[in-house]
Write a protein that holds these residues in place. Structure first.
Motif, PDB file in Angstrom:
ATOM      1  N   ASP A 164      32.820  39.036 -55.545  1.00  0.00           N
ATOM      2  CA  ASP A 164      34.051  40.008 -54.500  1.00  0.00           C
ATOM      3  C   ASP A 164      34.001  40.742 -54.546  1.00  0.00           C
ATOM      4  O   ASP A 164      34.712  42.344 -54.680  1.00  0.00           O
ATOM      5  N   THR A 165      32.330  41.545 -53.560  1.00  0.00           N
ATOM      6  CA  THR A 165      32.157  42.382 -53.213  1.00  0.00           C
ATOM      7  C   THR A 165      33.567  42.995 -52.538  1.00  0.00           C
ATOM      8  O   THR A 165      33.657  42.361 -51.371  1.00  0.00           O
ATOM      9  N   ILE A 166      33.771  44.276 -52.000  1.00  0.00           N
ATOM     10  CA  ILE A 166      34.674  44.473 -50.932  1.00  0.00           C
ATOM     11  C   ILE A 166      33.890  45.021 -49.875  1.00  0.00           C
ATOM     12  O   ILE A 166      32.284  46.483 -49.940  1.00  0.00           O
ATOM     13  N   VAL A 167      33.537  45.168 -48.321  1.00  0.00           N
ATOM     14  CA  VAL A 167      32.366  45.211 -47.802  1.00  0.00           C
ATOM     15  C   VAL A 167      33.077  45.647 -46.296  1.00  0.00           C
ATOM     16  O   VAL A 167      34.204  44.979 -46.098  1.00  0.00           O
ATOM     17  N   ALA A 168      32.857  46.570 -45.698  1.00  0.00           N
ATOM     18  CA  ALA A 168      33.121  47.163 -44.448  1.00  0.00           C
ATOM     19  C   ALA A 168      32.389  47.058 -43.787  1.00  0.00           C
ATOM     20  O   ALA A 168      31.429  47.493 -43.619  1.00  0.00           O
ATOM     21  N   ILE A 169      32.712  46.688 -42.899  1.00  0.00           N
ATOM     22  CA  ILE A 169      31.113  46.832 -41.434  1.00  0.00           C
ATOM     23  C   ILE A 169      31.706  47.149 -40.080  1.00  0.00           C
ATOM     24  O   ILE A 169      32.761  47.284 -39.610  1.00  0.00           O
ATOM     25  N   PHE A 170      31.000  48.570 -39.738  1.00  0.00           N
ATOM     26  CA  PHE A 170      31.799  49.526 -38.729  1.00  0.00           C
ATOM     27  C   PHE A 170      30.502  49.613 -38.242  1.00  0.00           C
ATOM     28  O   PHE A 170      29.615  49.971 -38.423  1.00  0.00           O
ATOM     29  N   ALA A 171      31.009  50.830 -37.322  1.00  0.00           N
ATOM     30  CA  ALA A 171      29.986  51.693 -35.888  1.00  0.00           C
ATOM     31  C   ALA A 171      30.931  52.552 -36.228  1.00  0.00           C
ATOM     32  O   ALA A 171      31.821  53.477 -35.820  1.00  0.00           O
TER      33      ALA A 171
END
Length: 806
Positions: free
Chosen positions: A494-501
């Motif tokens: 249930d980890t909230i994850v954001a991937i960005f640069a």
């Protein structure tokens, strides 16, 4: 009743102060003696190298060259004054070629070179002078005790080694109390340390008498001593106290740092002190910050190489945004926007996401790998824990992240994890070295090439050599894909994850290389992927910005909204029209000042006095300037104005070429009407020092000698610009030579399109040319401050990453 009360934040706990030290009489020496024990470490050809503890704490990560302002002084006798001593020469590493009176340093030690017949260094012989460390030491002392202190007086972000932590600063003797209601089955937890001094004689007596006491008065007014131990200098000790017997009670929790000594160097610090109910299944929010990753090199976004096969698979259960952009083409301004949801010019004036999470009782950490993300540039502020080394491999970052998660198992956790692997110089492990790239071409002299290496070889680089640079970039992306994916597999489901640069990378798309220079989409368009319970998985095409990251993550975590955000929570996309929201870009690291905007498919750029616009629906690679075909630039100007919330106005622009003359250069101008606004163009790297004065109709700008780049002046006359131009006069003076700026064209307003970006007036003195052009520019908002991207204490780190090679 809260289940987590952070005592170093603006929490619900009521705060009071009983005692505070009076440091008003403390005097610190400007010169710090080195009287610690000297050790012989080398002997060669009649000279010996001696080593002792370094008396100052540095923020440097590389040690080949001392930071600006750092000196080592040697005196002949104990009676000689330090200002009469000899200033020694420095060496990257003292070696056999260096005779006596050279010095070098490392993170914790100083080395000096002496002739054999001089013997070992006497304790009075050497001292270090380093104003920055001394200033940091002075900031640890309370200079005023007259006004009532507040919680802000005692909460600080303080650095030891490569780690900065937020907590309670209790320089002995201090006593503070918190009135709070104890959560059910609660504990008190913190890490305590006696901070080593920032600048002090290493031969000073070690202070071992600072004792930490933690007391509690319960609701029956009975006193309990919960803890009493000495703090150790330079070593964090975990302190964990069971408060379950006081569950539900309203109590006074008192924390005291106690000492019988003078108070010098007795700086007790409690990192992230919290009263909390331990959680069996804490929430985790993870922001994966992939430095220098352009969107179109992920196979997820259609790249023809399998660079991110595992992230591609993971993203099938996430929201993938295809039209996400940064706010700037380099790290520092972009990161400040990530953390605030506002334009970077508001940094320090608005709340940030890390304090927002921390005040709600979350443990927060930023694990960084770029000097621009370090405490030197204020990026450690308000994080519970901030760790920064320059240029780590992804495996190192993941190891640090797992260490944090393993030691914070009972509290909600908010983490920003930064990866540097896509940034030059490329350092992929050998097992990835030949995945997409072959042998290094002869034009590149080393596998670990920097921007400067590529730029120097640019004229020799053929198509294959340029492709090799791209191939190495892709190697690193595949390595990052594996490391990131392995890490994601270890997290709770249930980890909230954001991937960005933060920005992309140029590969000669518009005849330039690396980043920081332009506003084209190879730099601005970034990957943006979020996995959160309130965002439907899928692929989305509406335009979003890094401005939207903070409000979206705050919403996903169930926290109150950030009221100061300029960005929008993406969860509102059904109610807000993201497609008609104008976006702004700007803040270049190198080159002339400039801005850009996006409205619908219209991408507008104003740079170097020249406007251009592109229709991204038909020209995604931004090669066709549609202003040349009659399109109206007002669309872009209005979009820029709305996005930045400041006027975009026609301005006059003075620029001086930066060929080195060894002399100051001054442009003095007289406008035909009073000057309403005037400001200097940005110079983040501090490579073109200059001054500006204006009053009434007069303006004077002086560029210091030997600048390393250009820097512009923008000014706006009152009223009719045509009237001002009719009577405009200006001159360029260098040394004893003065020349008037001469018109190159009919000074009519507005100038015809064919003069877009062209000079209206010029003058040349020696090798330097002053030009007057017109342009459009946003007025700097009130309180605006330039982004400061240079600090001489970490200049070696900046150069190692190529930031000073322009």
């Amino acid at each position: 009743m809260a289940d987590s009360i952070p005592l170093d934040r603006k929490s619900i706990a009521e705060f009071s102060v009983q005692t505070i030290p009076d440091h008003s009489q403390v005097e610190l020496s400007e010169v710090i003696a080195v009287s610690g024990s000297w050790t012989l470490v080398n002997s060669y050809k009649g000279y010996r190298t001696w080593e002792a503890p370094l008396p100052v704490r540095l923020r440097s990560l590389f040690f080949e060259k001392p930071p600006s302002g750092m000196k080592v002084i040697k005196r002949r006798s104990a009676d000689q004054k330090w200002d009469k001593g000899k200033t020694l020469k420095s060496a990257g590493r003292v070696s056999g070629k260096h005779k006596q009176d050279y010095w070098s340093f490392s993170a914790h030690s100083i080395q000096v070179r002496r002739a054999v017949d001089e013997g070992p260094p006497p304790e009075w012989a050497y001292a270090v002078e380093f104003p920055k460390a001394l200033q940091r030491e002075k900031e640890l002392y309370f200079s005023e005790t007259n006004s009532p202190p507040s919680l802000d007086t005692f909460t600080r972000s303080l650095q030891f080694e490569d780690t900065t932590r937020h907590g309670l600063f209790l320089s002995a003797p201090t006593e503070v109390s918190f009135n709070l209601t104890v959560p059910n089955e609660a504990i008190f937890e913190t890490d305590g340390i006696l901070l080593p001094p920032e600048a002090a004689d290493p031969g000073r007596p070690i202070q071992e008498d600072v004792t930490l006491q933690i007391l509690l008065n319960d609701e029956n007014e009975q006193s309990h001593k919960l803890y009493e131990e000495q703090l150790l200098e330079g070593h964090y000790a975990n302190i964990r106290i069971d408060l379950a017997p006081f569950s539900g009670q309203n109590v006074d929790l008192t924390i005291k740092s106690v000492s019988q000594d003078s108070g010098l160097y007795q700086h007790a610090f409690l990192a992230e002190p919290v009263v909390k109910t331990p959680k069996d299944n804490p929430k985790t929010v993870l922001l994966l910050f992939l430095d220098t990753l352009r969107q179109d090199h992920l196979s997820l976004y259609g790249y023809d190489r399998p660079t991110t096969p595992r992230i591609d698979q993971w993203s099938t259960n996430a929201s993938v945004f295809n039209n996400a952009r940064s706010v700037a083409p380099w790290t520092l301004p972009s990161a400040r926007t990530m953390m605030t949801g506002t334009h970077p010019e508001r940094w320090g004036k608005v709340p940030n996401i890390q304090s927002h999470f921390a005040e709600q009782g979350w443990a927060t950490v930023f694990i960084a790998g770029n000097i621009y993300l370090s405490s030197t540039f204020e990026m450690a502020e308000d994080w519970g824990t901030h760790r920064c080394v320059n240029w780590p491999l992804a495996d190192v970052q993941v190891e640090r992240a797992l260490e944090f998660l393993d030691t914070n198992t009972d509290q909600d956790r908010f983490m920003m994890l930064h990866f540097m692997d896509m940034h030059l110089p490329y350092t992929e492990p050998l097992s990835y070295r030949y995945l997409f790239a072959g042998e290094r071409p002869d034009e590149l002299k080393t596998d670990g090439f920097l921007r400067s290496d590529v730029v120097r070889a640019a004229k020799k680089l053929g198509k294959e050599a340029k492709q090799h640079v791209v191939d190495r970039y892709d190697n690193n992306l595949r390595y990052l894909d594996d490391v990131v994916s392995d890490f994601l597999e270890q997290l709770p489901e249930d980890t909230i994850v954001a991937i960005f640069a933060d920005h992309g990378e140029e590969f000669w798309d518009h005849n330039d290389f690396e980043h920081g220079h332009t506003f084209y989409d190879e730099l601005l368009k970034v990957p943006f992927i979020i996995k959160a319970p309130d965002l439907e998985p899928g692929s989305y095409d509406f335009p979003i910005s890094l401005l939207d990251l903070a409000p979206t993550i705050v919403r996903a975590a169930g926290l109150p909204n950030m009221p100061t955000s300029d960005g929008w929570a993406i969860q509102d996309s059904e109610h807000k029209d993201f497609g008609t929201r104008p976006l702004a870009f700007g803040r270049p690291l190198y080159g002339d000042d400039g801005w850009a905007s996006l409205y619908g498919d219209n991408k507008y750029i104003v740079r170097s006095g020249k406007e251009s616009m592109f229709d991204l629906s038909t020209d995604a690679v931004e090669k066709i300037n549609i202003l040349r075909k009659g399109s109206d630039p007002k669309i872009g100007r209005i979009a820029l104005q709305e996005a930045l919330q400041t006027e975009v106005v026609p301005t006059l622009r003075l620029k001086l070429s930066y060929k080195r003359s060894g002399q100051e250069a001054t442009v003095a101008a007289q406008s035909g009407s009073p000057i309403e606004y005037a400001w200097r163009g940005t110079d983040p790297a501090k490579r073109a020092p200059m001054s500006l004065q204006f009053q009434d109709n007069a303006l004077s700008a002086t560029w210091e000698k030997s600048p390393r780049t250009s820097r512009e002046i923008f000014f706006v006359p009152e009223g009719d610009i045509q009237e001002s131009l009719n009577q405009f006069k200006a001159s360029l003076s260098i040394g004893n030579t003065v020349k008037d700026l001469v018109p190159n064209a009919n000074l009519s307003w507005p100038p015809p399109l064919k003069l877009n970006g062209k000079s209206l007036m010029t003058a040349k003195v020696g090798s330097r040319t002053a030009t007057l052009t017109y342009t459009f520019a946003p007025l700097p908002p009130e309180g605006y401050q330039d982004i400061d991207a240079f600090d001489d204490e970490v200049s070696a780190e900046l150069k190692a990453l190529g930031y000073l090679d322009e």
